[in-house]
Design an enzyme around this catalytic site. Structure first.
Site, PDB file in Angstrom:
ATOM      1  N   ASP A 117       0.860  -1.180   0.000  1.00  0.00           N
ATOM      2  CA  ASP A 117       0.000   0.000   0.000  1.00  0.00           C
ATOM      3  C   ASP A 117       0.899   1.233   0.000  1.00  0.00           C
ATOM      4  OD1 ASP A 117      -2.336   1.587   0.328  1.00  0.00           O
ATOM      5  OD2 ASP A 117      -1.953   1.682   2.478  1.00  0.00           O
ATOM      6  N   THR A 153      -0.264   4.847   1.230  1.00  0.00           N
ATOM      7  CA  THR A 153      -0.516   5.716   2.382  1.00  0.00           C
ATOM      8  C   THR A 153      -0.397   4.929   3.678  1.00  0.00           C
ATOM      9  OG1 THR A 153      -2.030   7.010   1.021  1.00  0.00           O
ATOM     10  CG2 THR A 153      -2.152   7.328   3.403  1.00  0.00           C
ATOM     11  N   GLU A 158      -8.289  14.936   7.887  1.00  0.00           N
ATOM     12  CA  GLU A 158      -9.256  15.907   8.397  1.00  0.00           C
ATOM     13  C   GLU A 158      -8.630  16.816   9.443  1.00  0.00           C
ATOM     14  OE1 GLU A 158     -12.878  13.782   9.546  1.00  0.00           O
ATOM     15  OE2 GLU A 158     -13.645  14.408   7.594  1.00  0.00           O
ATOM     16  N   LYS A 189     -16.271  17.975   0.165  1.00  0.00           N
ATOM     17  CA  LYS A 189     -14.853  17.843  -0.164  1.00  0.00           C
ATOM     18  C   LYS A 189     -14.599  16.402  -0.594  1.00  0.00           C
ATOM     19  CE  LYS A 189     -13.174  16.583   4.439  1.00  0.00           C
ATOM     20  NZ  LYS A 189     -12.466  16.983   5.646  1.00  0.00           N
ATOM     21  N   ARG A 236      -1.052  15.019  -1.256  1.00  0.00           N
ATOM     22  CA  ARG A 236      -2.423  14.494  -1.338  1.00  0.00           C
ATOM     23  C   ARG A 236      -3.361  15.678  -1.563  1.00  0.00           C
ATOM     24  NH1 ARG A 236      -3.411   9.451   1.103  1.00  0.00           N
ATOM     25  NH2 ARG A 236      -5.384  10.157   1.958  1.00  0.00           N
ATOM     26  N   GLY A 255      -5.123   3.689  -3.604  1.00  0.00           N
ATOM     27  CA  GLY A 255      -6.331   4.370  -4.052  1.00  0.00           C
ATOM     28  C   GLY A 255      -6.080   5.812  -4.421  1.00  0.00           C
ATOM     29  N   LYS A 314      -7.370  -4.889  -5.259  1.00  0.00           N
ATOM     30  CA  LYS A 314      -6.064  -5.254  -4.710  1.00  0.00           C
ATOM     31  C   LYS A 314      -5.958  -6.763  -4.551  1.00  0.00           C
ATOM     32  CE  LYS A 314      -5.245  -0.955  -2.099  1.00  0.00           C
ATOM     33  NZ  LYS A 314      -4.858  -0.382  -0.795  1.00  0.00           N
TER      34      LYS A 314
END
Length: 1103
Positions: A412, A414, A510, A575, A606, A687, A795
């Protein structure tokens, strides 16, 4: 009368509920009070709250454990051999095979029994825990296992929830509570849960029914509704929807809330925690498959030996005078016996005589090696991370050696390649760039917008469009009375620094955005009831009523909130990813923002886009009705909500975009580079946007500046203006059959594909298999593959495709989040990182490490050594048993194939259990043919053991030929000695037991010294077990033959060993045979080029 009308009305209401009820839902009466009080109440049947993770009970342990153990082919085979020895008149005692089998079965049963006892102990701690339950208005204490579905349970701060509860009441004024779910998914962040709206304050008189779905394991999904019945002059019914935000899961812990009350909906083995702890599918290592293949070969050898000896016996007996010699007359019963039955019995007797060629003790030694060897990973201090105060975790020890065989690594991005520690870098508002310099609010030189309204609207969106909670202060931190901020009590006159403000969020993104807004002057102060409070640049506190939250999900890739301002305006803020937002806003707005988004993504940041929409009263009323209706649905709730979300989130205005930096993990580039040097191919499955992921791959050195990138994305498929399927075939064919030299050592290739294109490759059309084979062919010729915009299922599909490709390469998946679980479970080896996205990946993994950098040592160091150790163990076991049984086979040619054993029964029994077992176990745990530092510094050494190099047929043939050579030498060398049997000074001759004892002595010393020659890393344990085993053999032989044992009917070795050692000739032959047996190994060590570089040589090379 009024009562009859009321009763009829309640019957209608409840009948309505029953009609609407589905088979896949359950109805729960809160407090066990039926909906109409006049009805006879029959409590529904639900399971109790006992947790049972144990496998056995006192009564079924023995039969169940024995049944499971004898399901293994090797154990069942030896049981059959033992029964044959008991039933048929065989040349060896049943003890010879019964005792080793009993040892293996007993050791395994003790291990499994102890593990199950620990599970019983843990179950009792949970089941006997005292909890508070409301019964008829009284608070009573009872054991957790006695909770029933429908009970109203009280939980106080820092207690864990005893079952799955619907939150009815909270001590907090805003009707929320905070929980941590560390034991479920590892997240230590506080999560906010909400009480059911409009719940009565008096739970004693609450009349309500909960209708919800049947138990299912998804921790983040729950669908239900609650029906309140209030009796005044008429019966009033109100419905409220229930979702995951109302469900408190068993195992979670209550935090920052004095106490809550909830109704039990799932109990015991039906709780989500219990359903999630079901056993994972068993993964088998490549070594186990090699063992089974070798076992079949040796089984064929065993059957062949038995057939040859049975045939020779009857050929021998067919000669005149041999079938019934004068000294051994047959009885009448033997004369009347069936010839074919006698032949079958003799065949079984030979099988028993030679059965020791199949090493039963190898299985228990392999199990012990794997179990004990796994502790070296847990004990490795280099894996300890001081930040989280944890080291590596081994969830399964069955795959240790597989760590040394990895060919493909799926990672992966992140949280795995990056830290998942977000920092707000810059933003773009209405096409103008705003950079944050040194944590000040200075703007760059070209950011002159149409006015401050756009800026403030954007910053308000960042402060409102999230699910962040302000962390409550404990009031004990450095004397600060309120850690949250000083504004709450002083109306904006005093503000604490941003560092003192604590935020709770499910995603680090966030928190980074909220903190970014603080740097530009807009501060989120938290929520009071349903109101969100924001302090603007003028230090004025603005209040917004939170009407709806449109939650984030990986399909929509966006989230929204609907709020009402003080002046009555209803606004939607949204968002999400640019691919999700851009189609829902005007194109001219996209043109102003897209350039900044692409540039930020190229730099590795990002990116998120922020949009806005002002809702009219009619639009809001329609959206509100649609959302409430969808949330009350029991069937297809998610699909109905998605439809309403998509309807509301249209026609928005694009305000701007944000850039957040996710820094690389420590030593991420060095780790990836080492894995590639070791011959592994690294695939990044993420992703994220392609540009962001590509930038990360360059930073991690997966893509070099000279790497030729092949791109297969939606953008490349749309270039030709034709259908995507046609263009896909064209591009794949172009990549596959182009004249480029895939095998060129000078050129590396990288391949990039996105999720949408991957869906075309994996779809169910007739051409799908053709596309898949072309796609796989391209990927296998690339050093690195980047798959971006991936869904979790995709995946797993990628991993499955590679795992099942030609050659069945060993795959490893590594990730840190819940979206990585599918690929972790799919790969041969799953590794979880103890990161910030929870610990579902850790719970479902085979191994867990704190940081990505630890993967290098886990594979190149531990994996390499584990494989070499266990490969040597397997080959050595087959070799030493072949050396053991071959002389016994040869002996039959000189005793008329009469099934006469060469060795004493004690030697047959003790050979694998005592005389030769401990040295190989110590070797398989401690051997380091190359020291760890050299393995880490020279990654190419990993290639030497790749693709099961030490357990191929060529090494197996070498070990087999060595065993045949030494077995022949043992037998015929001692036979040469016995050409003159008068080997003692007094002229007394040696007998057949002396013959076998000399062969056995040479055998034990040779196989043990062979292992000593193979040992490169000597410790005191190796010295103790190697020389101790030889000494034990000598001492045992003296005692076994030097004492008259009362429990033996015949003592074949009485003083045989002592007499043997009195003969100088015997000493000379023993020493000569040992030297001659080891001579080929000695010559190979002297003449052959070393297989691996010596530690000093590598060190000098690096110096």
């Amino acid at each position: 009368s009024a009562l009859s009308i009321l009763a009829n009305l309640t019957h209608v209401i409840c009948a309505f509920g029953r009609d609407e009820r589905r088979v896949d839902s359950r109805t729960i009466y809160v407090g066990h009070r039926p909906c109409p009080a006049t009805d006879a109440f029959i409590p529904p049947k639900f399971c109790d709250n006992r947790i049972v993770s144990s496998k056995y009970t006192v009564w079924n342990f023995l039969p169940k454990n024995l049944f499971e153990q004898f399901r293994r082919i090797a154990n069942f085979y030896f049981l059959i051999i033992f029964l044959v020895q008991v039933i048929v008149d065989t040349p060896t005692s049943p003890v010879t095979s019964g005792l080793p089998l009993f040892f293996v079965i007993t050791v395994t049963a003790i291990k499994q029994g102890y593990e199950d006892w620990l599970r019983h102990k843990a179950d009792n701690e949970v089941n006997k825990y005292l909890v508070t339950v409301l019964e008829d208005g009284r608070r009573t204490r009872k054991e957790s296992e006695k909770i029933k579905v429908g009970d109203v349970v009280e939980v106080v701060e820092d207690e864990t929830f005893p079952c799955d509860l619907i939150l009815l009441q909270s001590s907090r004024e805003d009707e929320t509570c905070f929980v941590t779910t560390a034991s479920l998914d590892g997240e230590s962040n506080h999560k906010t849960h909400y009480t059911v709206p409009d719940t009565e304050k008096g739970l004693e008189s609450l009349s309500a029914t909960v209708e919800c779905e049947q138990p299912q394991p998804d921790l983040y999904k729950f669908v239900g509704r609650i029906r309140f019945v209030t009796f005044f002059s008429l019966c009033v019914v109100s419905l409220r929807s229930l979702g995951p935000e109302n469900l408190l899961l068993k195992g979670a812990t209550l935090k920052n809330t004095q106490k809550i009350y909830g109704v039990a909906v799932y109990s015991g083995m039906e709780t989500k925690m219990a359903l999630n702890y079901q056993g994972k599918s068993q993964k088998r290592s490549v070594v186990e498959k090699s063992i089974n293949a070798f076992l079949l070969v040796y089984l064929c050898i065993l059957v062949s030996k038995a057939l040859v000896c049975t045939t020779l016996k009857y050929v021998w007996q067919s000669q005149p005078g041999q079938e019934e010699p004068w000294y051994n007359q047959k009885t009448q019963k033997e004369k009347d016996a069936n010839l074919y039955l006698n032949m079958f019995t003799d065949f079984l007797s030979f099988m028993v005589l030679f059965n020791f060629i199949i090493p039963v003790s190898m299985y228990v030694t392999v199990e012990m090696q794997k179990f004990l060897g796994s502790f070296f990973i847990s004990w490795d201090k280099d894996f300890f991370d001081p930040e989280i105060q944890e080291g590596a975790l081994v969830n399964t020890s069955d795959l240790n050696e597989e760590l040394g065989q990895v060919e493909y690594v799926f990672t992966d991005k992140t949280g795995t390649l990056t830290q998942n520690s977000m920092e707000f870098i810059e933003c773009c508002i209405d096409g103008f760039q705003y950079k944050n310099r040194d944590s000040s609010t200075e703007l760059d030189g070209f950011c002159v917008t149409d006015g401050p309204e756009e800026e403030e609207l954007f910053l308000r969106a960042l402060c409102l469009c999230h699910t962040v909670q302000v962390k409550e202060s404990t009031g004990q931190e450095d004397g600060v009375g309120d850690q949250v901020d000083g504004v709450l009590g002083l109306d904006g006159e005093m503000v604490h620094p941003a560092e003192l403000r604590g935020f709770i969020a499910s995603s680090p993104d966030e928190v980074a955005l909220v903190k970014g807004a603080m740097k530009y002057g807009f501060t989120f102060l938290g929520m009071e009831s349903k109101n969100m409070r924001v302090m603007n640049r003028d230090k004025d506190v603005e209040t917004y009523e939170l009407l709806h939250v449109l939650n984030f999900d990986p399909v929509r890739r966006r989230m929204s909130v609907i709020v009402r301002s003080n002046c009555g305006d209803i606004m939607l803020f949204c968002k999400g990813a640019d691919s999700s937002i851009f189609p829902r806003v005007r194109q001219e707005e996209v043109d102003r923002i897209s350039m900044h988004v692409e540039r930020n993504a190229t730099e590795g940041y990002r990116t998120l886009c922020v949009a806005y929409k002002l809702l009219s009263s009619e639009e809001y009323a329609q959206a509100d009705a649609g959302l409430r209706e969808a949330r009350l649905a029991l069937d297809d709730r998610e699909e109905k909500l998605m439809a309403v979300y998509n309807q509301v989130e249209t026609g928005m205005s694009l305000i701007g975009a944000t850039a957040v930096e996710d820094r690389l993990q420590e030593e991420a580039a060095e780790t990836m580079e080492a894995l590639q040097r070791a011959g592994m191919k690294v695939w990044v499955l993420t992703g994220d946007k392609m540009e962001t992921a590509k930038s990360t791959c360059y930073a991690c050195r997966l893509f070099q500046r000279g790497t030729e990138l092949l791109e297969l994305t939606v953008r490349t498929l749309e270039d030709g203006g034709r259908r995507r399927e046609e263009r896909l075939h064209e591009v794949l064919s172009a990549f596959s059959f182009s004249p480029r030299s895939w095998t060129s050592a000078k050129q590396d290739y990288g391949f990039i594909i996105d999720g949408a294109t991957l869906s075309l490759v994996f779809n169910s059309s007739p051409d799908s298999s053709h596309y898949k084979s072309l796609f796989l062919q391209i990927c296998q010729n690339c050093t690195t593959v980047l798959c971006c915009r991936m869904a979790p299922l995709q995946k797993a599909q990628i991993v499955n495709m590679v795992k099942n490709s030609k050659g069945s390469p060993i795959t490893l998946s590594i990730g840190d989040g819940a979206n990585d679980v599918s690929m972790i479970l799919e790969a041969h080896i799953g590794i979880g990182i103890k990161g910030k996205e929870g610990r579902q990946a850790v719970r479902n993994s085979d191994y867990a490490i704190p940081k990505l950098k630890h993967l290098k040592k886990l594979l190149l160091g531990h994996g390499h050594l584990y494989y070499v150790r266990i490969a040597h163990l397997v080959q050595y076991f087959f070799y030493k048993n072949l050396c053991f049984i071959l002389p016994q086979f040869l002996y039959q040619f000189f005793c008329g194939s009469s099934q006469q054993p060469l060795y004493d029964a004690a030697y047959l029994t003790m050979y694998n259990i005592c005389f030769t077992s401990m040295p190989i176990l110590a070797y398989s745990l401690l051997e380091q043919h190359i020291c760890m530092e050299v393995l880490m510094s020279n990654a190419t050494l990993y290639r030497d053991v790749a693709k099961n190099a030490m357990l191929r047929w060529s090494p197996f043939l070498y070990w087999t030929l060595l065993g045949v050579y030494q077995g022949l030498l043992f037998f015929f060398g001692v036979r040469f000695l016995f050409s003159n049997p008068a080997l003692q000074d007094n002229g007394q001759v040696f007998g057949n037991w002396s013959y076998g004892t000399i062969v056995f002595t040479v055998l034990v010393f040779t196989v043990t010294l062979k292992l000593a020659m193979d040992t490169r890393h000597w410790t005191w344990i190796n010295h103790f077990v190697i020389w101790g085993s030889l000494a034990f053999y000598m001492v045992f032989s003296f005692f076994w033959g030097g004492i008259i044992w009362p429990f033996l009917r015949q003592q074949r070795l009485y003083f045989v060993f002592a007499n043997m050692l009195r003969s100088v000739s015997a000493w000379l032959v023993i020493i000569l045979l040992i030297l001659l047996s080891l001579l080929p190994e000695i010559l190979l060590l002297v003449l052959r080029k070393p297989r691996w570089p010596h530690s000093r040589q590598v060190r000098y090379t690096h110096i």
